[in-house]
Motif scaffolding. Structure first.
Motif, short mmCIF file in Angstrom:
data_model
loop_
_atom_site.label_atom_id
_atom_site.label_comp_id
_atom_site.label_asym_id
_atom_site.label_seq_id
_atom_site.Cartn_x
_atom_site.Cartn_y
_atom_site.Cartn_z
N TYR A 34 0.81 -1.21 0.00
CA TYR A 34 0.00 0.00 0.00
C TYR A 34 0.85 1.27 0.00
O TYR A 34 0.33 2.36 0.14
N GLY A 35 2.17 1.11 -0.13
CA GLY A 35 3.05 2.26 -0.27
C GLY A 35 3.73 2.73 1.00
O GLY A 35 4.43 3.74 1.00
N PHE A 36 3.55 2.01 2.09
CA PHE A 36 4.22 2.38 3.33
C PHE A 36 5.68 1.93 3.29
O PHE A 36 5.99 0.88 2.74
N LYS A 37 6.55 2.74 3.87
CA LYS A 37 7.95 2.34 4.07
C LYS A 37 7.99 1.62 5.40
O LYS A 37 7.59 2.17 6.42
N ILE A 38 8.43 0.39 5.39
CA ILE A 38 8.46 -0.43 6.60
C ILE A 38 9.90 -0.48 7.10
O ILE A 38 10.82 -0.83 6.36
N ILE A 39 10.08 -0.13 8.36
CA ILE A 39 11.39 -0.27 9.02
C ILE A 39 11.31 -1.56 9.83
O ILE A 39 10.55 -1.66 10.78
N HIS A 40 12.06 -2.54 9.39
CA HIS A 40 12.03 -3.86 10.00
C HIS A 40 13.03 -3.90 11.15
O HIS A 40 14.19 -3.56 10.97
N VAL A 41 12.57 -4.30 12.32
CA VAL A 41 13.42 -4.36 13.50
C VAL A 41 13.43 -5.80 14.02
O VAL A 41 12.43 -6.30 14.53
N ASN A 42 14.57 -6.46 13.80
CA ASN A 42 14.75 -7.82 14.28
C ASN A 42 16.25 -8.12 14.25
O ASN A 42 16.86 -8.04 13.19
N PRO A 43 16.85 -8.50 15.38
CA PRO A 43 18.30 -8.73 15.40
C PRO A 43 18.75 -9.99 14.67
O PRO A 43 19.94 -10.18 14.47
N THR A 44 17.83 -10.82 14.22
CA THR A 44 18.23 -12.09 13.60
C THR A 44 18.15 -12.08 12.07
O THR A 44 18.52 -13.07 11.45
N ILE A 45 17.67 -10.99 11.47
CA ILE A 45 17.62 -10.93 10.01
C ILE A 45 18.31 -9.66 9.51
O ILE A 45 18.36 -8.65 10.20
N ASP A 46 18.88 -9.73 8.30
CA ASP A 46 19.58 -8.59 7.71
C ASP A 46 18.72 -7.80 6.75
O ASP A 46 18.87 -6.59 6.61
N GLN A 47 17.82 -8.49 6.05
CA GLN A 47 17.01 -7.84 5.04
C GLN A 47 15.66 -8.55 4.97
O GLN A 47 15.56 -9.76 5.17
N PHE A 48 14.63 -7.76 4.65
CA PHE A 48 13.30 -8.32 4.54
C PHE A 48 12.50 -7.49 3.55
O PHE A 48 12.50 -6.26 3.61
N LEU A 49 11.84 -8.14 2.61
CA LEU A 49 11.05 -7.47 1.58
C LEU A 49 11.86 -6.38 0.87
O LEU A 49 11.41 -5.27 0.66
N ARG A 50 13.10 -6.72 0.53
CA ARG A 50 14.03 -5.86 -0.21
C ARG A 50 14.41 -4.58 0.55
O ARG A 50 14.83 -3.61 -0.05
N GLU A 51 14.23 -4.58 1.85
CA GLU A 51 14.67 -3.44 2.66
C GLU A 51 15.51 -3.93 3.82
O GLU A 51 15.32 -5.03 4.31
N ARG A 52 16.41 -3.08 4.23
CA ARG A 52 17.31 -3.41 5.34
C ARG A 52 16.51 -3.63 6.62
O ARG A 52 15.54 -2.95 6.89
N ALA A 53 16.94 -4.62 7.39
CA ALA A 53 16.38 -4.84 8.71
C ALA A 53 17.37 -4.31 9.74
O ALA A 53 18.58 -4.36 9.54
N TYR A 54 16.85 -3.78 10.82
CA TYR A 54 17.69 -3.16 11.86
C TYR A 54 17.70 -4.03 13.11
O TYR A 54 16.72 -4.70 13.45
N TYR A 55 18.83 -4.00 13.77
CA TYR A 55 19.04 -4.79 14.99
C TYR A 55 18.13 -4.32 16.12
O TYR A 55 17.59 -5.11 16.86
N ARG A 56 17.98 -2.99 16.24
CA ARG A 56 17.16 -2.43 17.31
C ARG A 56 16.78 -1.00 16.97
O ARG A 56 17.33 -0.40 16.07
N LEU A 57 15.83 -0.47 17.70
CA LEU A 57 15.49 0.94 17.60
C LEU A 57 16.32 1.69 18.63
O LEU A 57 16.46 1.23 19.76
#
Length: 60
Positions: A34-57
């Motif tokens: 739907y056009g939202f930018k998703i910030i993925h936060v999970n220390p066990t993955i590097d990338q998700f849905l073609r976007e960087r995943a972050y270790y923590r906020l």
């Protein structure tokens, strides 16, 4: 809640799962479609849905 989603286009998903049957996976994928930018936060993955995943906020 509707106003919030209309005004915000970036959402952090803390505890995102990269397992397709998990709710956080399905909701993140739907919100991204739907056009939202998703910030993925999970220390066990590097990338998700073609976007960087972050270790923590970081809250400052």
């Amino acid at each position: 809640m509707k106003d919030l989603f209309e005004q915000s286009k970036t959402i952090a998903v803390v505890g995102l799962s990269d397992v397709p049957k998990q709710v956080s996976y399905r909701i993140s994928k739907l919100m991204q479609s739907y056009g939202f930018k998703i910030i993925h936060v999970n220390p066990t993955i590097d990338q998700f849905l073609r976007e960087r995943a972050y270790y923590r906020l970081l809250i400052s």
